[in-house]
Design a protein around this motif. Sequence first.
Motif, PDB file in Angstrom:
ATOM      1  N   ILE A  60      22.162  68.705 -20.947  1.00 29.52           N
ATOM      2  CA  ILE A  60      21.085  69.193 -21.829  1.00 29.52           C
ATOM      3  C   ILE A  60      20.456  70.475 -21.263  1.00 29.52           C
ATOM      4  N   ALA A 115      20.450  74.029 -23.308  1.00 33.71           N
ATOM      5  CA  ALA A 115      19.285  74.889 -23.514  1.00 33.71           C
ATOM      6  C   ALA A 115      19.599  76.331 -23.110  1.00 33.71           C
ATOM      7  N   VAL A 155      22.849  77.672 -25.769  1.00 35.69           N
ATOM      8  CA  VAL A 155      22.433  77.823 -27.164  1.00 35.69           C
ATOM      9  C   VAL A 155      21.099  78.573 -27.235  1.00 35.69           C
ATOM     10  N   GLY A 156      20.242  78.381 -26.225  1.00 43.42           N
ATOM     11  CA  GLY A 156      18.983  79.117 -26.193  1.00 43.42           C
ATOM     12  C   GLY A 156      19.215  80.615 -26.185  1.00 43.42           C
ATOM     13  N   MET A 210      18.813  83.220 -29.497  1.00 40.28           N
ATOM     14  CA  MET A 210      17.857  84.339 -29.447  1.00 40.28           C
ATOM     15  C   MET A 210      18.582  85.665 -29.717  1.00 40.28           C
ATOM     16  N   MET A 248      24.296  75.842 -34.104  1.00 41.08           N
ATOM     17  CA  MET A 248      23.471  74.784 -34.709  1.00 41.08           C
ATOM     18  C   MET A 248      24.364  73.614 -35.140  1.00 41.08           C
ATOM     19  N   ILE A 277      25.309  71.433 -32.263  1.00 41.50           N
ATOM     20  CA  ILE A 277      24.241  70.490 -31.904  1.00 41.50           C
ATOM     21  C   ILE A 277      24.231  69.303 -32.873  1.00 41.50           C
ATOM     22  N   ARG A 284      25.145  65.453 -31.656  1.00 39.40           N
ATOM     23  CA  ARG A 284      24.218  64.321 -31.811  1.00 39.40           C
ATOM     24  C   ARG A 284      24.857  63.193 -32.632  1.00 39.40           C
ATOM     25  N   TYR A 332      26.547  58.379 -33.615  1.00 43.67           N
ATOM     26  CA  TYR A 332      26.264  57.640 -34.852  1.00 43.67           C
ATOM     27  C   TYR A 332      27.489  57.419 -35.746  1.00 43.67           C
ATOM     28  N   TRP A 355      16.348  58.742 -37.942  1.00 46.52           N
ATOM     29  CA  TRP A 355      16.371  58.905 -36.488  1.00 46.52           C
ATOM     30  C   TRP A 355      17.334  60.004 -36.037  1.00 46.52           C
ATOM     31  N   PRO A 356      18.625  59.973 -36.479  1.00 43.40           N
ATOM     32  CA  PRO A 356      19.503  61.091 -36.068  1.00 43.40           C
ATOM     33  C   PRO A 356      19.024  62.454 -36.564  1.00 43.40           C
ATOM     34  N   GLU A 405      16.393  63.519 -34.175  1.00 40.11           N
ATOM     35  CA  GLU A 405      16.999  63.905 -32.891  1.00 40.11           C
ATOM     36  C   GLU A 405      17.606  65.303 -32.974  1.00 40.11           C
ATOM     37  N   ILE A 406      18.323  65.564 -34.070  1.00 37.21           N
ATOM     38  CA  ILE A 406      18.945  66.887 -34.255  1.00 37.21           C
ATOM     39  C   ILE A 406      17.858  67.971 -34.302  1.00 37.21           C
ATOM     40  N   PHE A 415      16.521  68.616 -30.874  1.00 36.44           N
ATOM     41  CA  PHE A 415      17.456  69.412 -30.056  1.00 36.44           C
ATOM     42  C   PHE A 415      17.415  70.886 -30.456  1.00 36.44           C
ATOM     43  N   ILE A 416      17.376  71.156 -31.772  1.00 37.74           N
ATOM     44  CA  ILE A 416      17.299  72.549 -32.228  1.00 37.74           C
ATOM     45  C   ILE A 416      15.964  73.150 -31.778  1.00 37.74           C
ATOM     46  N   LEU A 419      14.299  72.342 -29.120  1.00 37.84           N
ATOM     47  CA  LEU A 419      14.305  72.642 -27.676  1.00 37.84           C
ATOM     48  C   LEU A 419      15.091  73.916 -27.369  1.00 37.84           C
ATOM     49  N   THR A 420      16.127  74.215 -28.172  1.00 39.56           N
ATOM     50  CA  THR A 420      16.858  75.467 -27.906  1.00 39.56           C
ATOM     51  C   THR A 420      15.999  76.686 -28.243  1.00 39.56           C
ATOM     52  N   LEU A 421      15.186  76.589 -29.308  1.00 37.76           N
ATOM     53  CA  LEU A 421      14.291  77.708 -29.645  1.00 37.76           C
ATOM     54  C   LEU A 421      13.223  77.875 -28.563  1.00 37.76           C
ATOM     55  N   LEU A 427      13.065  68.491 -20.021  1.00 38.13           N
ATOM     56  CA  LEU A 427      14.416  68.233 -20.537  1.00 38.13           C
ATOM     57  C   LEU A 427      15.042  67.032 -19.832  1.00 38.13           C
ATOM     58  N   ARG A 454      15.812  63.282 -21.474  1.00 40.94           N
ATOM     59  CA  ARG A 454      17.178  62.751 -21.585  1.00 40.94           C
ATOM     60  C   ARG A 454      17.304  61.407 -20.868  1.00 40.94           C
ATOM     61  N   LEU A 455      16.434  61.192 -19.872  1.00 42.77           N
ATOM     62  CA  LEU A 455      16.534  59.954 -19.080  1.00 42.77           C
ATOM     63  C   LEU A 455      15.730  58.789 -19.677  1.00 42.77           C
TER      64      LEU A 455
END
Lengths: 147, 162
Positions: free
Chosen positions: A29, A33, A36-37, A41, A134, A137, A141, A145, B25-26, B29-30, B33-34, B36-38, B150, B154-155
């Motif tokens: 993770i 970050a 993809v971060g 950008m 995107m 990601i 995820r 599922y 929920w998924p 989560e998605i 995650f998006i 956190l990247t921003l 982060l 995750r933990l």
Amino acid sequence: MFIWLENTSLALWVGTSLWAYPFLLSIHIVGLAVVVGIFSMRDLRLLGLFSALSIDTFSHLSKLAVAGFILNAVSGFLLFTSQASTFVTSVPFLSKLSCIAVGMILAFYIQSRLKTEIQQQTKVLAFVSLICWMAAIVAGRLIAYIF
Amino acid sequence: MFEYFAEAIIDSALTQWIQATYWLWPVMEITHFIGLTLLLGGLIVIDLRMAGFFRSIDPAATHKLLPAVILGFSLNLITGILFFYGDPMRYSINIGFQLKMLLVLLAGINAAMYHWKVDPILQTMDRNAASPPIAKVVAYTSLLSWTGVLLLGRLIPYVGTG
């Protein structure tokens, strides 16, 4: 071959050690970050946002993004080994890998265009790249599922 | 503190709706995650330049990335609150979650330091000058606390209760 991979001592360690899997997920993770971060950008900048920031900024940061990619290729491969035969038939997993492959190829194309003025074609590449990361990601995820 | 709040909301309509909506929920989560990247994508550029790396980048211009950082944080605050509502008893007593919230608080105080003390310096400083010590402290505090956020996030599924 994937059954063989699952039974290597490395894969068994990842799968059975109490801390290996969460440790690798944590690394993965942080790498996510970074990669993809930075790339998102860069893509947003090429699409016209934060225009006060020089485009050249991202040609300097690409090495860091590639380092994050290597970190995630390694941690991702190790995570993969523990359930290799399940993952190779997982549609979200295969979609994620395809998106990453396209994203990385685009990263090299975009990198070579960061020093010139932004062309219309570069904007298209940046848009496709952003969608790829995107989607990677989303697919990543969904591995948990959709089987 | 979290346990008290968890008990207060456990029977809420929002909790019941989140638990009954199987696809939510998924999707959360998605989004998380998006987000956190921003958040991290913007901060990596701002903080590394503030710490003194990538000197060719104009330090004053890096703050143009803040809308991406704030958007990412907002997405994650909203989805984070929904996660908590969706499973209050699990999060409230989870040591990973509790430490993560502490680090978010630390990062928030640090962001206030950036806003009031460091950003004004960056706006006027000579781009070739070395970063002042306060800028370095704020930059490293930001990078370390968000990396900790982060890792702890995750933990959460793997660590025990507090």
